[in-house]
Design a protein around this motif. Structure first.
Motif, PDB file in Angstrom:
ATOM      1  N   VAL A  66      11.041  10.674   8.316  1.00 14.66           N
ATOM      2  CA  VAL A  66      10.646  10.015   7.308  1.00 14.66           C
ATOM      3  C   VAL A  66      11.479   9.825   6.082  1.00 14.66           C
ATOM      4  CG1 VAL A  66       8.432  10.093   5.301  1.00 14.66           C
ATOM      5  CG2 VAL A  66       8.134  10.680   7.977  1.00 14.66           C
ATOM      6  N   ILE A  67      12.047  10.869   5.479  1.00 11.08           N
ATOM      7  CA  ILE A  67      12.959  10.884   4.724  1.00 11.08           C
ATOM      8  C   ILE A  67      14.043   9.686   4.761  1.00 11.08           C
ATOM      9  CG2 ILE A  67      14.956  12.428   3.411  1.00 11.08           C
ATOM     10  CD1 ILE A  67      13.146  14.687   3.861  1.00 11.08           C
ATOM     11  N   THR A  68      14.666   9.705   5.667  1.00 17.94           N
ATOM     12  CA  THR A  68      15.941   8.755   6.127  1.00 17.94           C
ATOM     13  C   THR A  68      15.203   7.431   6.048  1.00 17.94           C
ATOM     14  OG1 THR A  68      15.735   9.163   8.268  1.00 17.94           O
ATOM     15  CG2 THR A  68      17.227  10.502   7.096  1.00 17.94           C
ATOM     16  N   THR A  69      13.944   7.200   6.617  1.00 17.09           N
ATOM     17  CA  THR A  69      13.539   5.776   6.686  1.00 17.09           C
ATOM     18  C   THR A  69      13.179   5.169   5.505  1.00 17.09           C
ATOM     19  OG1 THR A  69      12.385   6.338   8.879  1.00 17.09           O
ATOM     20  CG2 THR A  69      11.615   4.568   7.996  1.00 17.09           C
ATOM     21  N   THR A  88       0.868  -1.122   0.002  1.00 17.55           N
ATOM     22  CA  THR A  88      -0.048  -0.015  -0.068  1.00 17.55           C
ATOM     23  C   THR A  88       0.664   1.266   0.083  1.00 17.55           C
ATOM     24  OG1 THR A  88      -1.677  -1.098   1.129  1.00 17.55           O
ATOM     25  CG2 THR A  88      -1.796   1.139   1.236  1.00 17.55           C
ATOM     26  N   SER A  89       1.863   1.332   0.730  1.00 20.15           N
ATOM     27  CA  SER A  89       2.799   2.382   0.738  1.00 20.15           C
ATOM     28  C   SER A  89       3.497   2.537  -0.539  1.00 20.15           C
ATOM     29  CB  SER A  89       4.007   2.261   2.161  1.00 20.15           C
ATOM     30  OG  SER A  89       4.583   1.219   1.817  1.00 20.15           O
ATOM     31  N   SER A  90       3.999   1.344  -1.087  1.00 18.02           N
ATOM     32  CA  SER A  90       4.723   1.715  -2.340  1.00 18.02           C
ATOM     33  C   SER A  90       3.729   2.122  -3.440  1.00 18.02           C
ATOM     34  CB  SER A  90       5.095   0.097  -2.711  1.00 18.02           C
ATOM     35  OG  SER A  90       6.276  -0.266  -1.904  1.00 18.02           O
ATOM     36  N   GLN A  91       2.514   1.831  -3.407  1.00 18.21           N
ATOM     37  CA  GLN A  91       1.370   2.439  -4.352  1.00 18.21           C
ATOM     38  C   GLN A  91       1.449   3.828  -4.203  1.00 18.21           C
ATOM     39  OE1 GLN A  91      -2.180  -0.214  -3.984  1.00 18.21           O
ATOM     40  NE2 GLN A  91      -1.093  -2.099  -4.386  1.00 18.21           N
ATOM     41  N   PHE A  92       1.218   4.144  -2.816  1.00 16.92           N
ATOM     42  CA  PHE A  92       1.177   5.434  -2.813  1.00 16.92           C
ATOM     43  C   PHE A  92       2.321   6.441  -3.111  1.00 16.92           C
ATOM     44  CE2 PHE A  92       2.004   9.324   0.036  1.00 16.92           C
ATOM     45  CZ  PHE A  92       0.618  10.093  -0.149  1.00 16.92           C
ATOM     46  N   LEU A  93       3.540   5.992  -2.766  1.00 11.64           N
ATOM     47  CA  LEU A  93       4.652   6.582  -3.233  1.00 11.64           C
ATOM     48  C   LEU A  93       4.861   6.712  -4.711  1.00 11.64           C
ATOM     49  CD1 LEU A  93       7.507   5.042  -0.824  1.00 11.64           C
ATOM     50  CD2 LEU A  93       6.256   7.482  -0.897  1.00 11.64           C
ATOM     51  N   LEU A  94       4.070   5.690  -5.541  1.00 13.27           N
ATOM     52  CA  LEU A  94       4.347   5.480  -7.025  1.00 13.27           C
ATOM     53  C   LEU A  94       3.524   6.640  -7.520  1.00 13.27           C
ATOM     54  CD1 LEU A  94       5.682   3.737  -9.362  1.00 13.27           C
ATOM     55  CD2 LEU A  94       3.527   2.530  -9.190  1.00 13.27           C
ATOM     56  N   TRP A 146      -0.229   8.522   4.503  1.00 15.31           N
ATOM     57  CA  TRP A 146      -0.083   7.689   3.312  1.00 15.31           C
ATOM     58  C   TRP A 146      -1.331   7.734   2.218  1.00 15.31           C
ATOM     59  CZ3 TRP A 146       4.841   5.559   2.200  1.00 15.31           C
ATOM     60  CH2 TRP A 146       5.738   5.462   3.093  1.00 15.31           C
ATOM     61  N   GLY A 147      -1.803   8.998   2.234  1.00 20.33           N
ATOM     62  CA  GLY A 147      -2.980   9.055   1.485  1.00 20.33           C
ATOM     63  C   GLY A 147      -4.352   8.701   2.035  1.00 20.33           C
ATOM     64  N   GLN A 148      -4.325   8.112   3.186  1.00 24.80           N
ATOM     65  CA  GLN A 148      -5.700   7.680   3.585  1.00 24.80           C
ATOM     66  C   GLN A 148      -6.271   8.434   4.446  1.00 24.80           C
ATOM     67  OE1 GLN A 148      -6.196   4.446   2.930  1.00 24.80           O
ATOM     68  NE2 GLN A 148      -4.526   4.627   1.658  1.00 24.80           N
ATOM     69  N   ALA A 153       7.922  13.466   1.837  1.00 23.86           N
ATOM     70  CA  ALA A 153       7.701  13.513   3.179  1.00 23.86           C
ATOM     71  C   ALA A 153       6.644  14.168   3.949  1.00 23.86           C
ATOM     72  CB  ALA A 153       9.198  13.909   3.907  1.00 23.86           C
ATOM     73  N   GLN A 154       6.621  15.335   3.303  1.00 17.56           N
ATOM     74  CA  GLN A 154       4.952  16.088   3.740  1.00 17.56           C
ATOM     75  C   GLN A 154       3.864  15.627   3.445  1.00 17.56           C
ATOM     76  OE1 GLN A 154       6.449  20.102   2.080  1.00 17.56           O
ATOM     77  NE2 GLN A 154       5.562  20.760   4.091  1.00 17.56           N
ATOM     78  N   ALA A 155       3.798  14.902   2.024  1.00 17.12           N
ATOM     79  CA  ALA A 155       2.703  14.174   1.811  1.00 17.12           C
ATOM     80  C   ALA A 155       2.233  12.743   2.465  1.00 17.12           C
ATOM     81  CB  ALA A 155       2.754  13.889   0.221  1.00 17.12           C
ATOM     82  N   ILE A 156       3.462  12.147   3.009  1.00 13.78           N
ATOM     83  CA  ILE A 156       3.375  10.986   3.914  1.00 13.78           C
ATOM     84  C   ILE A 156       2.639  11.447   5.276  1.00 13.78           C
ATOM     85  CG2 ILE A 156       4.427   9.188   5.030  1.00 13.78           C
ATOM     86  CD1 ILE A 156       6.489   9.132   2.581  1.00 13.78           C
TER      87      ILE A 156
END
Length: 572
Positions: free
Chosen positions: A557-560, A421-427, A457-459, A449-452
């Motif tokens: 978030v950026i580093t993770t 799910t997270s990969s789909q959001f990032l994509l 995560w878009g939820q 990072a701001q969007a997440i």
């Protein structure tokens, strides 16, 4: 008394006859010289010869007469006639000798002089000779008067006949001399005329054009009789010499055939007189820029006019740019240039100026961006993502892989989806963050990072109902939703209803976020910064968020999720 009268008549008659003979010789010399063209210096010599000849004639008369006077005291009519014949014969011989001398002198002096000057000199010299001859005759007459007391009328008649014979002989010799001189003159003139150069003359390995033995000076493009001998043609002539090969004329370079010397009238690739090769058009002008030749396009340097011998990206004579190979040929298809691959349209030969999925000259397919560069990595195309291998630049199919912290999979058509799910959001937000950097200078890793963080995560409800990932208030193209939102104040958190922008998709939400920061002057200090830590700190200090831990949360978030790689992908 009667005897004295006869003597006086004899003396007068002999003087007159002697003068007549001498005058005839002089006149013959004058007439001959008047009909011969001679140099003034040479003519003087000829006149001198005449004078000598006439004096010789007079001396001959004196010698013959003196001999006769000593030998005989009284002479019969027969004796007088014989003596007269001797005198006549000697005079005639002298006239012939003089005439011959005149002819020789006149022939020798035919080359170049004025006939009037020659005639004047001859006349003057003859008068002197006649005077001298008259003096000699007088002496002869005095001697004869001592020896002879009477002379018959028969003797006088004989002398007269002899004189007439001498005149006739001199005239005949004169006519012969004039005829000979005229023949010599015509022959010399014919030789001089035949040696004068006219028209084209082959000399020193080329052709020179003469007019009456002279050549025109300077360089001219002239319409002249054809070198081949048929009709007329145009030739470039310098100081009379026909030029060939490459020649400069009025600011352009022309090519003239080294065989015909004519300007080339058809397109050809020719070798110059110094060994270099040039492209010549149908107008005979040496060409530069892009030129078509046997189905291909070549590029010729506008300074040297030589075909390009190394790869270069060049500007044509009409202003468009082309890729040229080391063989001078304008290239099409996929071409490598300074470490990157570009695509040039095989019809226009121009670099592609829009995104497209194209077939190369060797049959493989490549994704090309709007900058003409063959792309690699994750690329969005017609609503889907595709992955292109960074080594081969070919599309990935039927494979699973991780890219910039995103777990992805490619089906048999190459369409990419996230494995989680997270990969789909990032994509979904990946390309938008890259475009936000290109358009407004907001760092991709910070935007992601701001969007997440702000949309979960878009939820979040705002993300799902309005595709609004950043909680930006207001309206977007007139579209908005009213949502309850928590605010932080001196007394802690509290909730208020507010209008929030509504977007067609996550993509527009991310790009508009970049515009929001760009258009608000208080955030100008963070634009085009290349360090994500600097940007997150500036966001907090500029008042973007009220949470005191906003900057540190973004950094985490950026580093993770390894979002720094997104900055690299954007070319930061």
């Amino acid at each position: 008394m009667e005897s004295k009268k006869h003597y006086k008549l004899y003396k007068s008659g002999k003087q007159w006859k002697t003068l007549a003979i001498t005058a005839a010789v002089a006149v013959a010399g004058v007439v001959s010289l008047n009909n011969v063209t001679a140099n003034a210096d040479v003519t003087s010599s000829a006149v001198a010869t005449v004078a000598v000849a006439q004096t010789s004639s007079a001396s001959s008369v004196v010698l013959e007469s003196s001999t006769s006077a000593v030998a005989t005291s009284s002479t019969s009519e027969a004796s007088a006639a014989a003596s007269s014949a001797v005198v006549s014969s000697s005079a005639s011989s002298s006239v012939t000798s003089a005439t011959s001398s005149v002819v020789d002198a006149a022939s020798a002096s035919t080359v170049a002089s004025s006939a009037d000057t020659a005639a004047t000199s001859a006349t003057s010299s003859s008068e002197v000779s006649v005077t001298s001859a008259s003096s000699e005759v007088s002496t002869v007459s005095d001697s004869s008067s001592v020896a002879t007391s009477t002379t018959s009328l028969t003797s006088q008649s004989t002398e007269s006949a002899t004189s007439d014979s001498a005149d006739s002989s001199a005239t005949s010799t004169q006519d012969s001399s004039v005829t000979s001189a005229e023949v010599v003159t015509r022959e010399v003139a014919a030789v001089a005329t035949s040696s004068t150069k006219n028209g084209w003359v082959s000399e020193n390995g080329t052709y020179t054009y003469y007019t009456n033995g002279k050549v025109a000076s300077g360089e001219n493009y002239s319409y002249l009789p054809s070198i081949s001998g048929t009709g007329y043609n145009w030739y470039l002539v310098k100081d009379g010499v026909a030029l060939s090969g490459v020649q400069k004329w009025y600011g352009s370079y022309y090519y003239f055939d080294p065989t015909t010397y004519l300007k080339l009238d058809h397109q050809d690739y020719v070798k110059s007189q110094w060994g270099d090769w040039y492209m010549v058009g149908s107008d005979g002008i040496v060409q530069s820029g892009v030129q078509k030749w046997y189905g291909k396009y070549y590029y010729f340097d506008p300074v040297t006019y030589l075909k390009l011998d190394h790869q270069d990206y060049v500007k044509s004579q009409w202003g468009l740019w082309y890729m040229v190979g080391s063989d001078g040929i304008v290239q099409s298809g996929v071409q490598k240039w300074y470490g990157k691959y570009y695509y040039f349209d095989p019809v226009t030969y121009l670099k592609l100026d829009h995104q497209d999925y194209v077939k190369s000259q060797w049959g493989d397919w490549y994704m090309v961006g709007s900058d003409g560069i063959v792309q690699s990595g994750l690329v969005q195309w017609y609503g889907h993502y595709y992955y292109f291998n960074p080594v081969t630049y070919l599309k990935a199919t039927n494979t699973t892989f991780s890219y910039n912290g995103i777990s992805l999979t490619a089906d048999n058509t190459g369409i990419i989806t996230g494995t989680t799910t997270s990969s789909q959001f990032l994509l979904k937000i990946y390309q938008a963050t890259l475009d936000g950097w290109k358009e407004y200078g907001v760092l991709p890793s910070v935007t992601a990072a701001q969007a997440i963080l702000e949309s979960g995560w878009g939820q979040s409800a705002l993300a799902t109902e309005a595709n609004n990932l950043f909680g930006i208030k207001g309206s977007y193209n007139g579209q908005y939703v009213i949502m309850s939102t928590a605010e932080y104040g001196s007394g802690g958190y509290y909730y208020v209803n507010a209008e929030f922008r509504k977007y067609p998709s996550f993509y527009e939400s991310v790009v508009d976020h970049g515009y929001f920061l760009y258009s608000n002057s208080r955030y100008s200090n963070l634009l085009h910064q290349t360090s994500y830590a600097t940007v997150t700190s500036l966001l907090q200090s500029d008042g973007y968020a009220t949470s005191p831990k906003y900057a540190s949360s973004l950094n985490n978030v950026i580093t993770t999720y390894g979002l720094q790689s997104w900055d690299t992908a954007a070319g930061v």
